[in-house]
Structures are given as structure tokens and as C-alpha cells.
Design a protein around this motif. Structure first.
Motif, PDB file in Angstrom:
ATOM      1  N   VAL A 224       0.507  -1.152  -0.250  1.00 48.56           N
ATOM      2  CA  VAL A 224       0.379   0.291   0.018  1.00 48.56           C
ATOM      3  C   VAL A 224       1.003   1.166  -0.012  1.00 48.56           C
ATOM      4  CG1 VAL A 224      -1.591   1.116   1.451  1.00 48.56           C
ATOM      5  CG2 VAL A 224      -2.265  -1.147   1.093  1.00 48.56           C
ATOM      6  N   ASP A 225       2.385   1.017   0.850  1.00 53.39           N
ATOM      7  CA  ASP A 225       2.847   2.391   0.839  1.00 53.39           C
ATOM      8  C   ASP A 225       3.961   2.256  -0.479  1.00 53.39           C
ATOM      9  OD1 ASP A 225       1.982   2.702   3.394  1.00 53.39           O
ATOM     10  OD2 ASP A 225       3.502   1.881   4.044  1.00 53.39           O
ATOM     11  N   GLY A 226       3.488   1.279  -1.262  1.00 50.94           N
ATOM     12  CA  GLY A 226       4.318   1.647  -2.659  1.00 50.94           C
ATOM     13  C   GLY A 226       5.438   0.651  -3.720  1.00 50.94           C
ATOM     14  N   ALA A 227       5.914  -0.145  -1.926  1.00 51.64           N
ATOM     15  CA  ALA A 227       7.092  -0.603  -1.756  1.00 51.64           C
ATOM     16  C   ALA A 227       6.971  -2.030  -3.321  1.00 51.64           C
ATOM     17  CB  ALA A 227       7.848  -1.740  -1.046  1.00 51.64           C
ATOM     18  N   GLY A 228       7.767  -1.689  -3.626  1.00 56.03           N
ATOM     19  CA  GLY A 228       7.917  -3.300  -4.944  1.00 56.03           C
ATOM     20  C   GLY A 228       8.437  -4.295  -3.992  1.00 56.03           C
ATOM     21  N   ALA A 229       8.458  -5.492  -5.339  1.00 52.11           N
ATOM     22  CA  ALA A 229       8.402  -6.459  -3.969  1.00 52.11           C
ATOM     23  C   ALA A 229      10.227  -6.912  -3.874  1.00 52.11           C
ATOM     24  CB  ALA A 229       8.540  -7.736  -5.835  1.00 52.11           C
ATOM     25  N   ILE A 230      11.485  -6.532  -4.400  1.00 59.55           N
ATOM     26  CA  ILE A 230      12.308  -5.878  -3.923  1.00 59.55           C
ATOM     27  C   ILE A 230      12.738  -5.219  -2.820  1.00 59.55           C
ATOM     28  CG2 ILE A 230      15.495  -5.555  -4.837  1.00 59.55           C
ATOM     29  CD1 ILE A 230      14.641  -5.872  -7.613  1.00 59.55           C
ATOM     30  N   ARG A 231      12.029  -4.171  -2.522  1.00 60.02           N
ATOM     31  CA  ARG A 231      12.123  -3.502  -1.322  1.00 60.02           C
ATOM     32  C   ARG A 231      11.697  -4.215  -0.648  1.00 60.02           C
ATOM     33  NH1 ARG A 231      10.462   3.098  -0.737  1.00 60.02           N
ATOM     34  NH2 ARG A 231      10.662   2.987   1.201  1.00 60.02           N
ATOM     35  N   ARG A 232      10.319  -4.867  -0.966  1.00 58.80           N
ATOM     36  CA  ARG A 232       9.642  -5.408  -0.016  1.00 58.80           C
ATOM     37  C   ARG A 232      10.138  -6.751   0.925  1.00 58.80           C
ATOM     38  NH1 ARG A 232       4.756  -5.352  -2.832  1.00 58.80           N
ATOM     39  NH2 ARG A 232       5.350  -7.680  -3.502  1.00 58.80           N
ATOM     40  N   PHE A 233      11.578  -8.026   0.113  1.00 57.88           N
ATOM     41  CA  PHE A 233      11.717  -8.311   0.083  1.00 57.88           C
ATOM     42  C   PHE A 233      12.875  -7.840   1.298  1.00 57.88           C
ATOM     43  CE2 PHE A 233      15.849 -10.733  -0.241  1.00 57.88           C
ATOM     44  CZ  PHE A 233      15.700 -12.048   0.051  1.00 57.88           C
ATOM     45  N   ILE A 234      13.666  -6.448   1.024  1.00 53.74           N
ATOM     46  CA  ILE A 234      14.940  -6.043   1.337  1.00 53.74           C
ATOM     47  C   ILE A 234      14.211  -5.753   3.285  1.00 53.74           C
ATOM     48  CG2 ILE A 234      16.108  -3.835   2.072  1.00 53.74           C
ATOM     49  CD1 ILE A 234      16.488  -4.490  -1.100  1.00 53.74           C
ATOM     50  N   THR A 235      12.797  -4.912   3.409  1.00 59.02           N
ATOM     51  CA  THR A 235      12.201  -4.559   4.344  1.00 59.02           C
ATOM     52  C   THR A 235      11.318  -5.360   5.467  1.00 59.02           C
ATOM     53  OG1 THR A 235      10.820  -3.269   2.989  1.00 59.02           O
ATOM     54  CG2 THR A 235      13.055  -1.770   3.584  1.00 59.02           C
ATOM     55  N   VAL A 236      10.698  -6.206   4.816  1.00 60.38           N
ATOM     56  CA  VAL A 236       9.913  -7.240   5.181  1.00 60.38           C
ATOM     57  C   VAL A 236      10.367  -8.299   5.324  1.00 60.38           C
ATOM     58  CG1 VAL A 236       7.569  -8.047   5.542  1.00 60.38           C
ATOM     59  CG2 VAL A 236       8.032  -5.901   4.575  1.00 60.38           C
TER      60      VAL A 236
END
Length: 325
Positions: A224-236
């Protein structure tokens, strides 16, 4: 006029039964068996644990202390040996093969551990999705884990041989033959590739269990905050499974430093060209076996392997604690 004899007799009988039930010495009462059970409880767990303790003592503790004692002796295969103090460890410092084995074992850790931390996690993310046919791929990725290391090693030797399948394909496309099993470094890297290939499925299962506990709401909120797949992998994903990554790093580090089968099958008993691909565990096997085997010297090498593996685990745990702080 009503008689009170019968009720009084029944009351007396009931009182006698109650007294018998409350009697500590009576085996029929509730306190008798309970008392005996309470007296047996302190010993019962040890009876159940005794078989496991005997197995651990016979096949783990006794060999460990025996190896530790033998490392300070000049014992051979058929000779008890005498106490020589630190002579075996002083000889290690001057032994060129020991330093070659230590170098190869350390390189094995550096080359294998990062791959076994990252690649199984990516593989687990791919097979985590519930899509038709995914069970087949999970089973296929896990098949090398249950396969015998001897069979796996022989298959890869046949494929990487100068006349094997891979060289035949390379020669057909005009690249030419590559000495995977005749070059010192290519042989070591080939053994690393086999170790990674065989361990992917095992650590994939560990990561799948960890990923199942990651709340889906975190990924939805990041999306929802606009994070892509790579960013979700790194931050979540990575922060959620960090403790599992530490566990995988510790397990793979110890296994990589103690590698034997892959290098032995691909390099042979001699340890490759001029023995340059010998690992520490291979050196233990070479020095300590046979009728003239130097058990004391091999035990000293084993003690060094034990100390280094413990140090690797402590370093991994210390790095994890620093990140928590």
C-alpha cells in the motif's frame, strides 16, 4: 416403634471402610499407590533417558574425550603411544599439508555459506506460493537432500570429467574442454557447487517454516505504501527471517568447514593435483587410518577442526547479538 439398629450398623460399616481407605499402609486406599508413585517419580525420568544417554556417551562423549587425550600422545594404530605434550601441535605449525587443508576448508566456508544463506531463501519464496503443480517442484528441489552423497558425487564426476556430458556440450558449441577435475581451483569450486546444489532443498524447508510465520499484513501494508517486490523483500522478509538466516549460517559454516565427501569423491584420496585440494578432514582420514596411521597426530588435527568450528558458531552468534543491540 421403629428400630435404629440397622442404620447404626450401616454407619459403623461406612466408618470402617473410610478408615481403611484413609490408612497410609493400605494398598487398596488412594494414598497407598499415590505414595509409591511419588517415591518412584525421581527415578523414572532417568530410566527413560538412560538409553539415549548411553548412546550419546558411547558414540559422542567417549570419542570426543578419547580424541582429546590422544592428541597429546604419539599413539599409532597398533601402538598405545606415550604422552608427548604439545609435540603434535608444534608439528602442525610446520606441516605444509596442514596449512593447505586449513586454506581449502576456509575457502570452502567463504564460497559455500553465503550461497546457502541467500539461494535457499529465494527458492523458498518461489515455492511458497500455492499454485497448481508447486508440490512437484518442492519435491524435486528436495530430492538431492535425500540422495546418497556417494551417488551424487559420482554423477557429478561423470558430468564434469574431461569426457563427460558438460565437456561434450562445451566442445560441441565450440568452447572446448575445461579441466573441471584436473585444475586445482576449478576442482575446488566444482565441489562447492555440488555442496550448494545438495543443500539447497534442506535449507529451503527451514526457510519455508520461517516464512509461514511472517504476517501477510506486513507485505500488504508495504505494498500500500508503494514498495515493490524487491523493497518488500529487503524491508519485510529479511528482517522477519533474520534469526533463521543466522541459524542457516551457523549450520552451513560448520558443515562446510568439515567437508569431506564431495572433495574426496571428486579429487580422489590424493586430494587433487599434488594434494592441493586436500581439506582438514581429508587430512585426518589420510594421516590417521591404516596400519601405520598416526592416531595422535590425526587427533591433534581433529582438535583444531573442533576449535575452529566452535569459533565459527560463536562468531555467527556474536554478529547476531550485535545486530540486535
Amino acid at each position: 416403634m421403629k428400630s435404629t439398629t440397622a442404620p447404626r450398623a450401616l454407619s459403623a460399616d461406612a466408618a470402617a471402610v473410610g478408615t481403611a481407605l484413609r490408612s497410609p499402609g493400605s494398598g487398596r486406599g488412594p494414598r497407598g499407590p499415590a505414595t509409591r508413585i511419588r517415591r518412584q517419580l525421581p527415578f523414572s525420568p532417568w530410566l527413560f533417558a538412560a538409553p539415549g544417554l548411553l548412546i550419546v556417551g558411547a558414540f559422542s562423549l567417549y570419542p570426543f574425550f578419547s580424541t582429546l587425550v590422544n592428541s597429546f600422545t604419539d599413539r599409532r594404530a597398533l601402538v598405545p603411544g606415550e604422552f608427548v605434550g604439545l609435540a603434535n601441535f608444534r608439528e602442525l605449525i610446520q606441516d605444509e599439508m596442514f596449512w593447505i587443508g586449513l586454506r581449502n576448508s576456509a575457502l570452502y566456508v567463504v564460497g559455500v555459506v553465503p550461497a546457502l544463506i541467500i539461494l535457499p531463501l529465494l527458492l523458498a519464496l518461489l515455492v511458497q506460493r500455492d499454485i497448481p503443480g508447486i508440490t512437484f517442484f518442492r519435491s524435486a528441489f528436495y530430492t538431492p537432500v535425500v540422495a546418497s552423497i556417494v551417488v551424487v558425487g559420482l554423477i557429478w564426476v561423470w558430468m564434469l570429467d574431461d569426457r563427460g556430458l558438460i565437456n561434450a556440450v562445451l566442445e560441441a558449441v565450440g568452447v572446448g574442454r575445461i579441466g573441471f577435475l584436473s585444475d586445482q581451483w576449478l576442482l575446488l569450486f566444482s565441489a562447492m557447487a555440488v555442496t550448494v546444489w545438495k543443500g539447497l532443498g534442506y535449507y529451503m524447508i527451514i526457510y519455508l517454516a520461517a516464512l509461514a510465520n511472517v504476517p501477510r499484513e506486513l507485505h500488504e501494508a508495504a505494498a500500500v505504501d508503494g514498495a515493490g517486490a524487491i523493497r518488500r523483500f529487503i524491508t519485510v522478509t529479511v528482517p522477519a527471517v533474520r534469526s533463521t538466516m543466522v541459524l542457516v549460517g551457523a549450520l552451513s559454516s560448520v558443515a562446510a568447514f568439515k567437508v569431506f565427501s564431495e572433495v574426496y569423491l571428486m579429487a580422489g584420496p590424493s586430494g587433487g593435483p599434488a594434494g592441493e585440494d586436500t581439506t582438514l578432514v581429508m587430512l585426518v582420514q589420510r594421516v590417521g587410518t591404516g596400519l601405520s596411521g598416526r592416531v595422535g597426530y590425526a587427533s591433534a588435527i581433529s582438535v583444531v577442526v573442533f576449535v575452529v568450528t566452535v569459533a565459527l558458531m560463536l562468531l555467527v552468534l556474536r554478529a547476531d547479538r550485535k545486530e540486535d543491540a
